[in-house]
Scaffold this motif. Sequence first.
Motif, mmCIF file in Angstrom:
data_model
loop_
_atom_site.group_PDB
_atom_site.id
_atom_site.type_symbol
_atom_site.label_atom_id
_atom_site.label_comp_id
_atom_site.label_asym_id
_atom_site.label_seq_id
_atom_site.Cartn_x
_atom_site.Cartn_y
_atom_site.Cartn_z
ATOM 1 N N PHE A 1 -18.856 -42.855 -61.261
ATOM 2 C CA PHE A 1 -17.765 -42.048 -60.695
ATOM 3 C C PHE A 1 -17.854 -40.604 -61.175
ATOM 4 O O PHE A 1 -17.705 -39.670 -60.407
ATOM 5 N N ARG A 2 -18.095 -40.407 -62.456
ATOM 6 C CA ARG A 2 -18.192 -39.051 -63.010
ATOM 7 C C ARG A 2 -19.375 -38.305 -62.397
ATOM 8 O O ARG A 2 -19.286 -37.127 -62.108
ATOM 9 N N ARG A 3 -20.478 -39.005 -62.194
ATOM 10 C CA ARG A 3 -21.653 -38.368 -61.594
ATOM 11 C C ARG A 3 -21.362 -37.937 -60.159
ATOM 12 O O ARG A 3 -21.749 -36.864 -59.729
ATOM 13 N N GLN A 4 -20.639 -38.782 -59.423
ATOM 14 C CA GLN A 4 -20.266 -38.421 -58.060
ATOM 15 C C GLN A 4 -19.317 -37.230 -58.053
ATOM 16 O O GLN A 4 -19.419 -36.357 -57.202
ATOM 17 N N GLN A 5 -18.380 -37.173 -58.990
ATOM 18 C CA GLN A 5 -17.458 -36.052 -59.060
ATOM 19 C C GLN A 5 -18.181 -34.766 -59.388
ATOM 20 O O GLN A 5 -17.834 -33.714 -58.880
ATOM 21 N N SER A 6 -19.199 -34.832 -60.251
ATOM 22 C CA SER A 6 -19.921 -33.613 -60.592
ATOM 23 C C SER A 6 -20.755 -33.120 -59.408
ATOM 24 O O SER A 6 -20.997 -31.931 -59.274
ATOM 25 N N GLN A 7 -21.182 -34.034 -58.540
ATOM 26 C CA GLN A 7 -21.936 -33.621 -57.358
ATOM 27 C C GLN A 7 -21.029 -33.127 -56.257
ATOM 28 O O GLN A 7 -21.425 -32.298 -55.461
#
Length: 133
Positions: A61-67
């Motif tokens: 989830f955090r990786r998707q938010q950073s993208q």
Amino acid sequence: MGQKLIIIVATAILLITGVLLGYVLSQLVLGFLTLNLLTFLGTFSLIVIFGTLYYVLFWEFRRQQSQTGPGRTRRSRTEERSPDVNLKNRLISLAGDVASAERLVNQTKQDYPGMPENWYWEKAIADLERDRP
């Protein structure tokens, strides 16, 4: 689709593991299940699986938010770092050479930090076209 599948599978396994872990712990506390090596290792493995999946799921989830920031669409990291070839060629032809084009883009980056790479090239092209008679 691959990331959505990871999230769906991880969430399903996380829910199942959480329910199993809750059941086993409640049975241990109520005394219906005796604590021996088998129940200890089973409970410990459920805790490890639950913790690992929890970490992986929220890391995803955090990786998707950073993208995807607010108001932005998802882009790959290489897409953000390198400009579109057509934009690059167009700016180079307008500026006269590669060094001039890169100077214009670098100046635009200093004036407007935090924008996508293609935006800088488009802005430099627009500025050059606007300033031409």
